[in-house]
Design a protein around this motif. Structure first.
Motif, PDB file in Angstrom:
ATOM      1  N   ASP A 140       0.845  -1.197   0.000  1.00  0.00           N
ATOM      2  CA  ASP A 140       0.000   0.000   0.000  1.00  0.00           C
ATOM      3  C   ASP A 140       0.879   1.246   0.000  1.00  0.00           C
ATOM      4  O   ASP A 140       2.054   1.212   0.389  1.00  0.00           O
ATOM      5  CB  ASP A 140      -0.914   0.035   1.227  1.00  0.00           C
ATOM      6  N   VAL A 141       0.285   2.351  -0.412  1.00  0.00           N
ATOM      7  CA  VAL A 141       0.994   3.625  -0.470  1.00  0.00           C
ATOM      8  C   VAL A 141       0.344   4.600   0.509  1.00  0.00           C
ATOM      9  O   VAL A 141      -0.874   4.694   0.589  1.00  0.00           O
ATOM     10  CB  VAL A 141       0.965   4.196  -1.907  1.00  0.00           C
ATOM     11  N   ALA A 142       1.186   5.317   1.247  1.00  0.00           N
ATOM     12  CA  ALA A 142       0.721   6.368   2.152  1.00  0.00           C
ATOM     13  C   ALA A 142       1.254   7.693   1.630  1.00  0.00           C
ATOM     14  O   ALA A 142       2.414   7.782   1.218  1.00  0.00           O
ATOM     15  CB  ALA A 142       1.229   6.117   3.563  1.00  0.00           C
ATOM     16  N   SER A 143       0.415   8.702   1.634  1.00  0.00           N
ATOM     17  CA  SER A 143       0.820  10.024   1.165  1.00  0.00           C
ATOM     18  C   SER A 143       0.848  10.985   2.343  1.00  0.00           C
ATOM     19  O   SER A 143      -0.139  11.115   3.074  1.00  0.00           O
ATOM     20  CB  SER A 143      -0.168  10.512   0.108  1.00  0.00           C
ATOM     21  N   VAL A 144       2.020  11.626   2.528  1.00  0.00           N
ATOM     22  CA  VAL A 144       2.180  12.599   3.608  1.00  0.00           C
ATOM     23  C   VAL A 144       2.905  13.814   3.047  1.00  0.00           C
ATOM     24  O   VAL A 144       3.967  13.685   2.430  1.00  0.00           O
ATOM     25  CB  VAL A 144       2.984  11.989   4.784  1.00  0.00           C
ATOM     26  N   ASN A 145       2.313  14.982   3.256  1.00  0.00           N
ATOM     27  CA  ASN A 145       2.898  16.245   2.787  1.00  0.00           C
ATOM     28  C   ASN A 145       3.256  16.205   1.305  1.00  0.00           C
ATOM     29  O   ASN A 145       4.320  16.663   0.894  1.00  0.00           O
ATOM     30  CB  ASN A 145       4.131  16.615   3.618  1.00  0.00           C
ATOM     31  N   GLY A 146       2.401  15.610   0.511  1.00  0.00           N
ATOM     32  CA  GLY A 146       2.598  15.571  -0.928  1.00  0.00           C
ATOM     33  C   GLY A 146       3.606  14.548  -1.421  1.00  0.00           C
ATOM     34  O   GLY A 146       3.888  14.483  -2.611  1.00  0.00           O
ATOM     35  N   LYS A 147       4.145  13.746  -0.523  1.00  0.00           N
ATOM     36  CA  LYS A 147       5.107  12.719  -0.925  1.00  0.00           C
ATOM     37  C   LYS A 147       4.494  11.347  -0.666  1.00  0.00           C
ATOM     38  O   LYS A 147       3.859  11.125   0.351  1.00  0.00           O
ATOM     39  CB  LYS A 147       6.410  12.871  -0.132  1.00  0.00           C
ATOM     40  N   GLU A 148       4.705  10.442  -1.610  1.00  0.00           N
ATOM     41  CA  GLU A 148       4.157   9.094  -1.457  1.00  0.00           C
ATOM     42  C   GLU A 148       5.233   8.124  -0.984  1.00  0.00           C
ATOM     43  O   GLU A 148       6.388   8.194  -1.419  1.00  0.00           O
ATOM     44  CB  GLU A 148       3.556   8.625  -2.781  1.00  0.00           C
ATOM     45  N   TRP A 149       4.807   7.242  -0.086  1.00  0.00           N
ATOM     46  CA  TRP A 149       5.689   6.225   0.487  1.00  0.00           C
ATOM     47  C   TRP A 149       5.028   4.870   0.357  1.00  0.00           C
ATOM     48  O   TRP A 149       3.891   4.694   0.794  1.00  0.00           O
ATOM     49  CB  TRP A 149       5.933   6.508   1.969  1.00  0.00           C
ATOM     50  N   GLU A 150       5.732   3.909  -0.225  1.00  0.00           N
ATOM     51  CA  GLU A 150       5.216   2.549  -0.327  1.00  0.00           C
ATOM     52  C   GLU A 150       5.674   1.760   0.891  1.00  0.00           C
ATOM     53  O   GLU A 150       6.839   1.817   1.284  1.00  0.00           O
ATOM     54  CB  GLU A 150       5.700   1.854  -1.589  1.00  0.00           C
ATOM     55  N   ILE A 151       4.747   1.012   1.483  1.00  0.00           N
ATOM     56  CA  ILE A 151       5.094   0.145   2.606  1.00  0.00           C
ATOM     57  C   ILE A 151       5.744  -1.105   2.034  1.00  0.00           C
ATOM     58  O   ILE A 151       5.126  -1.830   1.250  1.00  0.00           O
ATOM     59  CB  ILE A 151       3.845  -0.213   3.431  1.00  0.00           C
ATOM     60  N   VAL A 152       7.007  -1.355   2.413  1.00  0.00           N
ATOM     61  CA  VAL A 152       7.720  -2.501   1.858  1.00  0.00           C
ATOM     62  C   VAL A 152       7.957  -3.600   2.899  1.00  0.00           C
ATOM     63  O   VAL A 152       8.245  -4.747   2.520  1.00  0.00           O
ATOM     64  CB  VAL A 152       9.082  -2.097   1.210  1.00  0.00           C
ATOM     65  N   LYS A 153       7.797  -3.293   4.187  1.00  0.00           N
ATOM     66  CA  LYS A 153       8.010  -4.322   5.204  1.00  0.00           C
ATOM     67  C   LYS A 153       7.368  -3.894   6.522  1.00  0.00           C
ATOM     68  O   LYS A 153       7.391  -2.727   6.884  1.00  0.00           O
ATOM     69  CB  LYS A 153       9.508  -4.550   5.420  1.00  0.00           C
ATOM     70  N   LEU A 154       6.810  -4.873   7.231  1.00  0.00           N
ATOM     71  CA  LEU A 154       6.284  -4.668   8.574  1.00  0.00           C
ATOM     72  C   LEU A 154       7.042  -5.571   9.535  1.00  0.00           C
ATOM     73  O   LEU A 154       7.423  -6.679   9.178  1.00  0.00           O
ATOM     74  CB  LEU A 154       4.793  -5.007   8.657  1.00  0.00           C
ATOM     75  N   SER A 155       7.257  -5.087  10.746  1.00  0.00           N
ATOM     76  CA  SER A 155       7.928  -5.913  11.749  1.00  0.00           C
ATOM     77  C   SER A 155       7.314  -5.631  13.127  1.00  0.00           C
ATOM     78  O   SER A 155       6.633  -4.631  13.318  1.00  0.00           O
ATOM     79  CB  SER A 155       9.428  -5.634  11.765  1.00  0.00           C
ATOM     80  N   ASP A 156       7.573  -6.530  14.057  1.00  0.00           N
ATOM     81  CA  ASP A 156       7.063  -6.369  15.417  1.00  0.00           C
ATOM     82  C   ASP A 156       7.858  -5.318  16.186  1.00  0.00           C
ATOM     83  O   ASP A 156       7.536  -5.020  17.330  1.00  0.00           O
ATOM     84  CB  ASP A 156       7.076  -7.692  16.167  1.00  0.00           C
ATOM     85  N   SER A 157       8.915  -4.793  15.581  1.00  0.00           N
ATOM     86  CA  SER A 157       9.692  -3.752  16.263  1.00  0.00           C
ATOM     87  C   SER A 157      10.244  -2.745  15.290  1.00  0.00           C
ATOM     88  O   SER A 157      10.160  -2.858  14.127  1.00  0.00           O
ATOM     89  CB  SER A 157      10.835  -4.359  17.041  1.00  0.00           C
TER      90      SER A 157
END
Length: 157
Positions: A140-157
């Protein structure tokens, strides 16, 4: 108003010329580490207050008393939140690796307001970035302050 009707803590703060520390109106979610940090801060402040009282250092007493009120309020309102192991959705307490349009990667751990330290890779759960990430998953992609960031990894920490 008569001085007889003022609170002792108000006169303590007036001595040092300090005001109360503002307490956030947001839910006080904390990680296990965040809860331990609050407890440590409380213990240290109690120790410092005792030392200041022995020296009769009124300014230091006022400062330590104010900070003790703040951290006591934060401890009382703390809500321990531990992410579900293996969750595929961004949640409080998780680490999230993001990749920007320029290929640059960043890693953030989403923590409580008092624990957040962006210079060390942790952001508050009420920050615009965290709010944009919650409920999203890898790809998924998150947009903050006009910049897009793709989520590439999730971790428990």
């Amino acid at each position: 108003m008569s001085r007889a009707f003022t609170r002792e803590e108000d006169s303590e703060n007036a001595i040092a010329g300090i005001g109360e520390r503002p307490v956030s109106q947001h839910r006080n979610l904390v990680t296990e580490r965040g809860l331990a940090l609050i407890d440590s801060e409380l213990a240290e402040l109690r120790d410092e207050l005792a030392k200041a009282e022995k020296r009769a250092d009124r300014e230091r007493i006022a400062l330590m008393s104010r900070d003790l009120r703040y951290w006591t309020a934060r401890r009382e309102s703390a809500e321990l939140s531990v992410p579900e192991p293996g969750s595929d959705l961004v949640r409080f307490g998780m680490g999230v690796t993001l990749e920007g349009d320029d290929g640059r990667k960043v890693h953030w751990k989403i923590v409580g307001e008092d624990e957040a330290d962006p210079s060390k890779g942790s952001i508050s759960h009420v920050s615009p970035m965290a709010v944009a990430l919650f409920g999203k998953k890898v790809g998924d992609v998150a947009s903050v302050n006009g910049k897009e960031w793709e989520i590439v990894k999730l971790s428990d920490s």
